[in-house]
Design an enzyme around this catalytic site. Structure first.
Site, PDB file in Angstrom:
ATOM      1  N   SER A 197       0.808  -1.222   0.000  1.00 14.98           N
ATOM      2  CA  SER A 197       0.000   0.000   0.000  1.00 14.98           C
ATOM      3  C   SER A 197       0.841   1.272   0.000  1.00 14.98           C
ATOM      4  O   SER A 197       0.298   2.350  -0.206  1.00 14.98           O
ATOM      5  CB  SER A 197      -0.939   0.012   1.205  1.00 14.98           C
ATOM      6  OG  SER A 197      -1.892  -1.010   1.068  1.00 14.98           O
ATOM      7  N   SER A 221      -1.533   4.333   3.081  1.00 15.74           N
ATOM      8  CA  SER A 221      -2.334   4.999   2.034  1.00 15.74           C
ATOM      9  C   SER A 221      -2.466   6.502   2.271  1.00 15.74           C
ATOM     10  O   SER A 221      -2.084   7.292   1.400  1.00 15.74           O
ATOM     11  CB  SER A 221      -3.718   4.364   1.896  1.00 15.74           C
ATOM     12  OG  SER A 221      -3.625   2.969   1.811  1.00 15.74           O
ATOM     13  N   HIS A 223      -1.758  -9.981  -0.836  1.00 13.21           N
ATOM     14  CA  HIS A 223      -2.315  -9.161  -1.913  1.00 13.21           C
ATOM     15  C   HIS A 223      -2.272  -9.970  -3.201  1.00 13.21           C
ATOM     16  O   HIS A 223      -1.561 -10.965  -3.293  1.00 13.21           O
ATOM     17  CB  HIS A 223      -1.477  -7.890  -2.102  1.00 13.21           C
ATOM     18  CG  HIS A 223      -1.474  -7.006  -0.902  1.00 13.21           C
ATOM     19  ND1 HIS A 223      -0.640  -5.935  -0.781  1.00 13.21           N
ATOM     20  CD2 HIS A 223      -2.210  -7.036   0.230  1.00 13.21           C
ATOM     21  CE1 HIS A 223      -0.862  -5.324   0.374  1.00 13.21           C
ATOM     22  NE2 HIS A 223      -1.806  -5.983   1.008  1.00 13.21           N
TER      23      HIS A 223
HETATM   24 ZN   LIG Z   1      -2.628  -5.273   2.761  1.00 12.20          ZN
END
Ligand SMILES: [Zn+2]
Ligand SMILES: *[C@@H]1O[C@H](CO)[C@@H](O)[C@H](O)[C@H]1NC(C)=O
Ligand SMILES: *[C@@H]1O[C@H](CO)[C@@H](O)[C@H](O)[C@H]1NC(C)=O
Length: 547
Positions: free
Chosen positions: A130, A195, A478
């Site tokens: 991220s 993020s 992911h």
């Molecule tokens: Zn993650």
């Protein structure tokens, strides 16, 4: 020749059930289960239904004037880990919660007229994290995994390399500030998490959220300041009008208990929330700090110029758990509305980043119910912004940073509980779930060579129940495939197609006449009111010289 023709014609006579890729097996669904599922609308049995559905869609597209305008406001929504495979189950859950079959549902952002696909790999990673993705979709540059706001010249954990200002990147939030617009960030994770940090931080490691973590890595926070410190004391974070999320512990000393009796994590003795308040007081800005929902809603009445809200020591709770526990914690939709009300005070407009950050966490835990509910919470926030911000002035973009490895397995009938068991069983006669993962903590060891029957778990289908996974892993991974992009508003057509994720801030900046992209769009120099006044000043200066 004749023989092969014979074989061919015989093959054509073979009944459908002999297709070995799609065996016509009887579903193992029980009558009791079938009776509880919603049935499709009777109208759907007619061809007319689907013709009308399609023609309404054509009309909708035709009425979607492609705004060749400049966006005053930009709101970027980020579903952390919101894979394409999460979309259909989430919309189906939305419909099923309302007693319908569900598959036909449309989420608020799924109504946006333009969709695209973004490629998520990072400079050194096939499957990204991220931090490098946040740098891509907020700063417009692909960089190394785990790094934030610094170019690919900085290897992860290399504090020294990150001190070279030539590696420093600017985010679209900084471009907005440079244009006199306001900027803000909202998340359901710690506000210092990867993020949102992409909007303001420059760090060789996403994990350096407080000074103790920088020191633990053997570095000097004076050289490589931690992410929380950057948010409060460095540009552009120190100019953000809205900062809403979790993560109080990164801002408080390790000797201080916070409002909900959690200990701070800082080892430098500083209280950054107090520093933020002192800054605002020195500057004489109207401001508010909130740590619970009641306080946030109080701030709604007359929005201050600056709003800081930190509602948990770490991440916010999963929204479905807040609802069940009736906790005094705001929803992402409420946070989004608060942010828009504060930022709208600036007549020039704003950039707002809103993250539904815990879809990712639920997937890592192989808990599909939570992942879908968190997706609906993000969709509620989109619906709120969509209602508050007109299309002619405001660009809304929704995307994900990366995918996950949840699979939506066949073959259940229409309306089957999206969080339930598949109508089919494995060849081992053991049931499997419609939603499962290829890896993660939901793995169960086989018993006598057979898969575990998860339907006999004590907490089967509870909100926090883990579905099954193929490969044992402490945290599900992911995924590497593309993510979807949805857009509506001025210059929405830019977002169609399949492209690098790092194009996103440049596309948004083009639409809004911000940053380096603005110089490349003729419409930008025509539309800006500021430019008109600059020309007026130049003319009067010329006139003065002439005299
Ligand atoms: Zn993650
Ligand atoms: C708190 O910070 C001090 C330095 O100010 C450090 O010596 C101490 O070990 C820290 N305590 C904890 C529990 O981390
Ligand atoms: C919310 O914060 C206010 C101000 O500190 C406090 O008076 C109130 O009790 C808090 N509400 C809850 C439910 O803790």
């Amino acid at each position: 020749m004749l023989a092969s023709l014979l074989v061919l014609s015989l093959a054509l006579l073979v009944p459908a059930h002999a297709d070995r890729y799609h065996p016509e097996r009887a579903a193992t669904v029980t009558a009791a289960v079938a009776a509880t599922a919603a049935m499709p609308d009777e109208a759907e049995r007619s061809a007319d239904y689907w013709y009308s559905e399609a023609f309404a869609a054509v009309d909708e597209r035709l009425s979607n004037h492609i705004y060749d305008d400049v966006a005053k406001n930009v709101v970027m929504f980020l579903g952390d880990g919101l894979s394409v495979a999460t979309l259909a189950p989430a919309r189906t859950l939305r419909g099923q919660l309302a007693g319908r079959t569900g598959e036909e549902e449309r989420l608020a952002f799924e109504r946006f007229p333009v969709t695209g696909l973004a490629k998520t790999y990072c400079l050194d990673a096939q499957i990204p994290d991220s931090a490098c993705t946040a740098t891509a979709y907020l700063c417009g540059v692909k960089v190394n995994r785990g790094t934030l706001g610094v170019s690919g010249a900085v290897p992860r954990w290399d504090c020294g390399a990150s001190t070279d200002s030539a590696t420093h990147l600017e985010s679209i939030a900084a471009w907005a500030l440079a244009d006199g617009r306001s900027a803000g960030i909202v998340t359901s994770t710690r506000i210092t998490h990867a993020s949102p940090a992409g909007a303001y931080a420059r760090s060789a490691n996403r994990g350096w959220e407080n000074d103790a973590q920088v020191r633990a890595a053997g570095h000097d926070p004076a050289l490589c300041p931690d992410i929380a410190d950057q948010l409060i004391n460095s540009y552009p974070g120190n100019r953000f009008k809205v900062i809403l999320g979790g993560g109080r512990r990164e801002f408080r000393p390790n000797t201080t208990m916070d409002e909900e009796n959690d200990l701070g994590r800082r080892s430098d003795g500083r209280d950054l929330i107090e520093e933020w308040l002192a800054q605002r007081e020195r500057a004489g800005d109207s401001h508010a700090y909130a740590w619970n929902r009641t306080q946030l809603l109080d701030a709604f009445a007359s929005p201050p110029d600056y709003l800081l809200g930190l509602f948990e020591a770490t991440h916010l709770r999963y929204e479905e758990e807040v609802r069940e526990g009736n906790l005094d914690e705001p929803t992402l939709a409420e946070l989004t509305e608060a942010a828009i009300r504060v930022l709208s005070k600036n007549p020039r407009g704003f950039f707002l980043f809103v993250e539904g950050g815990r879809i990712d966490h639920a997937h890592h835990e192989t808990r599909p119910a939570l992942a879908l509910h968190e997706t609906l919470a993000l969709d509620d926030a989109v619906a709120r912004a969509d209602a508050l911000l007109p299309r002619a002035s405001s660009l809304l973009v929704l995307t994900a940073d990366h995918s996950h490895v949840m699979a939506y397995n066949g073959y259940s009938r229409r309306g089957n509980d999206i969080l339930g068991v598949s109508d089919y069983r494995g060849d081992d006669e053991v049931p499997y779930m419609t939603l499962s993962y290829t890896n993660g903590p939901g793995y169960r060891p086989h018993i006598d060579g057979k898969r575990a029957d998860v339907t006999s778990d004590h907490t089967f289908q509870a909100l926090r129940w883990r579905t099954h996974a193929d490969v044992p892993l402490e945290s599900e991974t992911h995924g590497g495939e593309d993510v979807a992009v949805f857009a509506r508003g001025p210059a929405q057509a830019l977002f169609t197609g399949l492209y690098e994720q790092s194009q996103l801030p440049h596309l948004m900046a083009h639409a809004a006449c911000l940053g380096p992209a603005a110089a490349r769009r003729a419409l930008c120099s025509h539309s800006a009111a500021l430019d008109a006044s600059v020309i007026a000043i130049l003319l009067s200066v010329l006139a003065a010289i002439y005299h």
